[in-house]
Design an enzyme around this catalytic site. Structure first.
Site, short mmCIF file in Angstrom:
data_model
loop_
_atom_site.label_atom_id
_atom_site.label_comp_id
_atom_site.label_asym_id
_atom_site.label_seq_id
_atom_site.Cartn_x
_atom_site.Cartn_y
_atom_site.Cartn_z
N ARG A 5 -15.39 -7.31 0.32
CA ARG A 5 -16.11 -6.75 1.47
C ARG A 5 -17.53 -6.36 1.07
NH1 ARG A 5 -10.84 -3.23 3.46
NH2 ARG A 5 -10.02 -4.83 4.89
N HIS A 21 -7.96 1.88 -4.13
CA HIS A 21 -8.15 1.10 -2.92
C HIS A 21 -8.00 2.09 -1.76
CE1 HIS A 21 -7.97 -1.95 0.12
NE2 HIS A 21 -6.70 -1.75 0.39
N ASN A 33 0.81 -1.21 0.00
CA ASN A 33 0.00 0.00 0.00
C ASN A 33 0.85 1.26 0.00
OD1 ASN A 33 -2.76 -0.70 -0.14
ND2 ASN A 33 -2.65 -1.54 1.93
N ASP A 75 -11.86 -4.75 -1.53
CA ASP A 75 -13.04 -3.91 -1.34
C ASP A 75 -14.27 -4.58 -1.93
OD1 ASP A 75 -11.48 -1.00 -0.82
OD2 ASP A 75 -10.48 -2.36 -2.20
#
Length: 315
Positions: free
Chosen positions: A150, A174, A119, A147
């Protein structure tokens, strides 16, 4: 399966990916590389001792040269954000780490497909694309795979239907500027609004979907998990291993992975996630999805957020 997968970074995410791969039939060889040799040795021993219940798999702690002939290289290296540290500071730190890693690993495995997980993943994917010298089809950011997972988890709980029947996605970065293009959200062949009406007509005790609340659930999940247990690594590991499975499959699949944009939706020279055709030859291209004007503007806004960060870092 004869695939060789190398993982750079033996932190929580990298080691969990290694463990998850060791329990599946995706790879026959797994190489784990990290600057912390003792950590690597401990992870390898722990993982290896749990593989007696499956077909034989080779797991080693190695150096960059051990990544030779890898089919897939997964890059997870980077540091977590520290208290008081700005996003730009964190980004530059992780970019600097990636700049050290890239020439070493690309020299060892120039033909591998690369999955960028570090990240901020979209920035890291962009930087790797710019500095690696590799064809863009070989470079895949994990993007909004997590994502999207989720989102499907949340929709599954709301509608009481299996996640495999849900076809809905998260687009963009993201991060906080990501969004859900509800125009393309379906449960099997029915749009989620139609599905809700059908379930109501069948007497189901179900509430109408609060789209803003669902978006917040997706945005806040990571932070909540970190607050509760310190880090997130199980779900991202599952997402990355599923992507590995796609890359060694016999045909292509569609996934929300991060890759360079070349004019799609009016967006250029930035990496973010939209529907992407990906498979054994890496990225084949983007798959256009019908979106409203408002949704396209949200995607462009997300791209601008990423470009603003890129403009402030040193490549």
């Amino acid at each position: 399966m004869s695939s060789k997968i190398t993982i750079i970074g033996a932190g929580s995410v990298g080691s969990t990916i290694a463990y998850t791969l060791s329990q599946r039939d995706i790879a026959s060889q797994i190489v784990l590389i990290d600057i912390n040799k003792e950590k690597v040795d401990g992870e390898v021993m722990d993982i290896e001792q749990g593989t007696c219940f499956r077909d034989p798999v080779s797991i080693i702690g190695g150096e960059y040269e051990d990544a030779r002939e890898s089919d897939i290289v997964i890059i997870t290296s980077g540091v977590a954000r520290k208290p008081g540290q700005s996003r730009i500071e964190l980004t530059q730190t992780n970019v600097n780490i990636l700049k050290q890693i890239t020439p070493e690993i690309v020299k060892a495995a120039p033909n591998a497909l690369y999955i960028i997980v570090s990240n901020p993943v979209d920035i890291m994917t962009y930087v790797f694309t710019k500095i690696s010298g590799l064809p863009e089809n070989q470079i895949i950011g994990s993007g909004t795979l997590l994502d999207t997972a989720r989102l499907r988890c949340g929709l599954s709980e709301h509608f009481g239907v299996a996640q495999k029947n849900i076809h809905a996605y998260v687009f963009g970065e993201h991060g906080d500027s990501s969004f859900i293009p509800w125009t393309g959200a379906y449960i099997s062949g029915a749009h989620i609004d139609e599905y809700y009406q059908t379930m109501k007509s069948l007497g189901a005790d179900i509430e109408e979907l609060d789209r803003e609340a669902m978006t917040e659930y997706v945005h806040k999940s990571g932070g909540k998990i970190i607050a509760n247990k310190g880090a997130t690594f199980y779900a991202i590991s599952a997402a990355v291993c599923k992507l590995c499975d796609t890359l060694v499959a016999s045909s292509d699949s569609i996934a929300t992975v991060s890759s360079m944009m070349h004019g799609e939706y009016g967006i250029d020279d930035v990496c973010l996630s939209t529907l992407t055709l990906v498979g054994p030859n890496g990225i084949r291209g983007k798959v256009p999805m019908r979106m409203s004007k408002e949704e396209i503007e949200k995607l462009r806004a997300s791209a601008k957020v990423l470009k603003d960060v890129i403009a402030q870092i040193e490549l």
